[in-house]
Design a protein around this motif. Structure first.
Motif, PDB file in Angstrom:
ATOM      1  N   ALA A 138       0.810  -1.260  -0.044  1.00 27.81           N
ATOM      2  CA  ALA A 138      -0.107  -0.022  -0.092  1.00 27.81           C
ATOM      3  C   ALA A 138       0.887   1.183   0.031  1.00 27.81           C
ATOM      4  O   ALA A 138       0.568   2.171  -0.745  1.00 27.81           O
ATOM      5  CB  ALA A 138      -1.059   0.148   1.141  1.00 27.81           C
ATOM      6  N   SER A 139       1.980   1.257   0.727  1.00 27.39           N
ATOM      7  CA  SER A 139       2.900   2.420   0.620  1.00 27.39           C
ATOM      8  C   SER A 139       3.437   2.664  -0.558  1.00 27.39           C
ATOM      9  O   SER A 139       3.900   3.746  -1.175  1.00 27.39           O
ATOM     10  CB  SER A 139       3.889   2.180   1.883  1.00 27.39           C
ATOM     11  N   GLU A 140       3.838   1.567  -1.325  1.00 25.08           N
ATOM     12  CA  GLU A 140       4.486   1.536  -2.613  1.00 25.08           C
ATOM     13  C   GLU A 140       3.405   2.325  -3.536  1.00 25.08           C
ATOM     14  O   GLU A 140       3.831   3.130  -4.295  1.00 25.08           O
ATOM     15  CB  GLU A 140       4.772   0.045  -3.206  1.00 25.08           C
ATOM     16  N   TYR A 141       2.174   1.920  -3.419  1.00 26.57           N
ATOM     17  CA  TYR A 141       1.247   2.695  -4.314  1.00 26.57           C
ATOM     18  C   TYR A 141       1.233   3.990  -3.968  1.00 26.57           C
ATOM     19  O   TYR A 141       1.149   4.918  -4.969  1.00 26.57           O
ATOM     20  CB  TYR A 141      -0.061   2.022  -3.979  1.00 26.57           C
ATOM     21  N   ASP A 142       1.154   4.450  -2.769  1.00 23.67           N
ATOM     22  CA  ASP A 142       1.265   5.826  -2.380  1.00 23.67           C
ATOM     23  C   ASP A 142       2.320   6.679  -2.859  1.00 23.67           C
ATOM     24  O   ASP A 142       2.351   7.703  -3.298  1.00 23.67           O
ATOM     25  CB  ASP A 142       1.300   5.818  -0.774  1.00 23.67           C
ATOM     26  N   LYS A 143       3.609   5.899  -2.819  1.00 25.57           N
ATOM     27  CA  LYS A 143       4.914   6.632  -3.421  1.00 25.57           C
ATOM     28  C   LYS A 143       4.804   6.611  -4.919  1.00 25.57           C
ATOM     29  O   LYS A 143       5.240   7.858  -5.464  1.00 25.57           O
ATOM     30  CB  LYS A 143       5.977   5.881  -2.929  1.00 25.57           C
ATOM     31  N   LEU A 144       4.126   5.744  -5.512  1.00 25.43           N
ATOM     32  CA  LEU A 144       4.035   5.928  -6.964  1.00 25.43           C
ATOM     33  C   LEU A 144       3.094   6.920  -7.396  1.00 25.43           C
ATOM     34  O   LEU A 144       3.507   7.592  -8.165  1.00 25.43           O
ATOM     35  CB  LEU A 144       3.597   4.449  -7.645  1.00 25.43           C
ATOM     36  N   ILE A 145       2.042   7.082  -6.919  1.00 26.45           N
ATOM     37  CA  ILE A 145       1.322   8.113  -7.237  1.00 26.45           C
ATOM     38  C   ILE A 145       1.719   9.660  -6.819  1.00 26.45           C
ATOM     39  O   ILE A 145       1.871  10.559  -7.533  1.00 26.45           O
ATOM     40  CB  ILE A 145      -0.177   8.024  -6.351  1.00 26.45           C
ATOM     41  N   ALA A 146       2.591   9.846  -5.843  1.00 27.32           N
ATOM     42  CA  ALA A 146       3.149  10.770  -5.337  1.00 27.32           C
ATOM     43  C   ALA A 146       4.490  11.320  -6.455  1.00 27.32           C
ATOM     44  O   ALA A 146       4.571  12.331  -6.289  1.00 27.32           O
ATOM     45  CB  ALA A 146       3.865  10.745  -3.977  1.00 27.32           C
ATOM     46  N   SER A 147       4.853  10.281  -7.011  1.00 26.83           N
ATOM     47  CA  SER A 147       6.052  10.336  -7.947  1.00 26.83           C
ATOM     48  C   SER A 147       5.682  11.175  -9.143  1.00 26.83           C
ATOM     49  O   SER A 147       6.572  11.534  -9.825  1.00 26.83           O
ATOM     50  CB  SER A 147       6.730   9.081  -8.086  1.00 26.83           C
ATOM     51  N   ALA A 148       4.178  11.073  -9.454  1.00 29.01           N
ATOM     52  CA  ALA A 148       3.918  11.865 -10.764  1.00 29.01           C
ATOM     53  C   ALA A 148       4.318  13.019 -10.953  1.00 29.01           C
ATOM     54  O   ALA A 148       4.305  14.083  -9.919  1.00 29.01           O
ATOM     55  CB  ALA A 148       2.649  11.693 -10.958  1.00 29.01           C
TER      56      ALA A 148
END
Length: 567
Positions: A138-148
């Protein structure tokens, strides 16, 4: 004390464990109810300490996901959460098995016991590694979204920052902006698919380890759905299809005609008026100042609340690089402080934050009297009644924010309320199918979304936007990744909030605000259906509860002419 001064220090887990389990032993060996009560109060103090520290990390990490200190602390709490759940399971067992169980009804709310029983059903020490994996993904997803980092008009924006361009009056810019967003998801499609595939399989394995057939029931228990089940939800879905989808289609057709388009494409949906959607006036500071004025005039309780929030810097509202997307409200118990997080982007959503998330914050502020941490917040579908209803109670003050565009905003807000209901049900239905069929391939999941989207959102024409055409719209829906089955709650609450809209704005019912204040103070000491009854509202599961209020919305929106909207 201001939020930035709230103290954080990583706790010594071994020392915490010894103290926590020491209280559990006291409950188990107690010879009087007073001894049990003293041990429970000791555990509640530890729970509040743990929550305070973990919430400070979550909030500060979301404000800047690039901060290496809080990134490491977030990893610590991701690993520690399941371990602490083991201690709480021992606590729940001790309370539920206590010979003083009946006497404890005077000390603990009824909902505590139901939540404790649910907690025992969905936790076992054997699944701790799986829970840690779930948190990590779930944290990997949050980081991926925030990396945009999306390039548009020579500038770099994150996903929330692109929102304003998807509402541009220039059709080509809307399409270009949505295409640029699409390209971010397309570029990372394999990574989104991998994360979700691993999440589904991890959650399915959790369900099997706990003795369930699939994750659906685990998801319901995690969400603490205390007085309704998936059969109730299936009936409710049918009611939305029957009463809400036709009205939404009618309103989107009106939008198409208003915009003078032959066909309403997906990149047209967010622009409701040729002259542009209603946008708030003023800087973020001026918007907050008007929010303070609004809440002081609404009631003495909301006035006290907003002063508390502003004076302690408990609002982080403006989008910036590295900041996590979305918006939320959280609560820091040792400081009795709600916290509001959002990403202002110049759209009407900025005002919705000051009403929606402030509705959550106001509820938990009113519920600070509750000593039981499990019952300060109600269950999620009840929480959303407070937030969504506050949006409607704030209607008389919208001129502060929108001036001459106020009627346009109200029309748009009510329209979006209606059009959201089918989408919210779609998200829930999709998750049911995914977790009932965990061996689906990523392609099959996207096909499932497309099939259900055609049923619940038949007005969506995704032509030309690749990641939408392939059924990947749900990649941007964070709840699907991080909080499974937390979504239909918004729609159940919205049906209740619409009844508050009808009572406060249409019928001018003077008791509506007092009923709202009552359920804010109740917090989580009652279940969903009990809260709905305490607010003198109809349950969404009752026949006719949707048809009546949806008809009122239809009549109200029909009464607003296109001339009035364009005035």
């Amino acid at each position: 004390m201001k939020f930035e001064d709230y103290h954080y220090e990583r706790p010594n887990l071994e020392a915490l464990k010894e103290e926590f389990l020491g209280f559990v032993v006291q409950i188990e060996s107690a010879t009087t109810v007073d001894e049990v009560a003293a041990a429970i109060k000791g555990i509640q103090a530890l729970q509040n300490n743990i929550l305070t520290l973990s919430k400070l990390v979550t909030i500060r990490h979301s404000i800047d996901t690039r901060d290496t200190f809080y990134d490491e602390e977030q990893e610590f709490w991701n690993e520690s959460g399941p371990v602490i759940s083991e201690w709480e399971t021992a606590y729940y067992k001790a309370v539920l098995n206590s010979p003083f169980r009946n006497e404890l009804n005077e000390l603990l709310p009824e909902t505590f016991f139901k939540i404790a029983e649910n907690g025992l059903r969905i936790f076992d020490v054997s699944i701790i590694p799986l829970l840690q994996t779930e948190n990590k993904l779930a944290s990997e997803y949050d980081k991926l979204i925030a990396s945009a980092e999306i390039e548009h008009n020579g500038e770099i924006y994150n996903l929330p920052g692109m929102k304003v361009f998807t509402q541009s009056t220039d059709r080509q810019e809307r399409k270009t902006a949505l295409t640029a967003i699409s390209q971010f998801f397309e570029k990372n499609l394999a990574e989104f698919d991998r994360i979700y595939d691993e999440l589904v399989k991890t959650r399915h394995q959790i369900a099997l380890e706990l003795g369930f057939k699939d994750f659906v029931e685990v998801g319901y228990l995690r969400m603490n759905r205390l007085d309704y089940d998936r059969q109730d939800v299936e009936i409710y879905r049918q009611e939305v299809l029957k009463h809400v989808v036709p009205l939404a289609e009618k309103l989107f057709n009106r939008q198409k005609e208003r915009l003078g388009l032959d066909a309403l494409k997906v990149y047209d949906l967010e622009l409701e008026f040729e002259s542009g959607n209603a946008k708030p006036k003023g800087t973020p500071e001026e918007i907050v100042a008007n929010g303070v004025k609004m809440y002081h005039e609404l009631s003495s309780e909301t006035g006290e609340f907003i002063d508390f929030m502003v004076e302690r810097n408990l609002l982080d509202l403006v989008t910036k690089p590295g900041k996590q997307g979305g918006g939320y409200c959280d609560y820091i118990p040792n400081y009795e402080s709600p916290f509001i997080f959002s990403n202002f982007n110049g759209t009407s959503g900025d005002i919705d934050v000051l009403t929606h998330e402030a509705g959550h914050a106001f509820q938990v502020y009113q519920s600070r009297w509750i000593q039981t941490p499990e019952s300060v917040w109600p269950t999620y579908e009840s929480c959303e009644i407070h937030s969504m209803s506050m949006e409607f109670f704030a209607y008389p003050w919208m001129e502060l924010f929108f001036e001459e565009q106020t009627l346009k905003y109200k029309y748009s807000h009510l329209f979006s309320t209606v059009s959201f209901l089918p989408y919210g049900v779609l998200v829930d239905h999709f998750q049911h199918e995914v977790y009932q069929n965990p061996e689906m391939t990523p392609e099959q999941r996207r096909d499932t979304w497309r099939r259900l989207e055609a049923q619940y959102n038949p007005w969506k024409d995704n032509e030309g936007i690749t990641f939408l055409e392939t059924g990947a719209r749900w990649f941007s829906q964070a709840h699907i990744f991080g909080a499974p089955f937390y979504y239909i709650d918004y729609t159940l609450a919205q049906v209740c909030a619409l009844q508050f809209w009808e009572r406060s704005q249409v019928d001018q019912d003077p008791t509506a605000w007092q009923d709202y204040l009552t359920i804010c103070r109740i917090g989580g000491t009652q279940s969903f259906k009990q809260i709905v009854a305490s607010a003198n509202l109809k349950s969404p599961f009752e026949p006719g509860s949707l048809s009546g209020v949806v008809a009122k919305v239809d009549t109200y929106l029909d009464s607003i002419s296109e001339e009035d909207l364009n005035a």
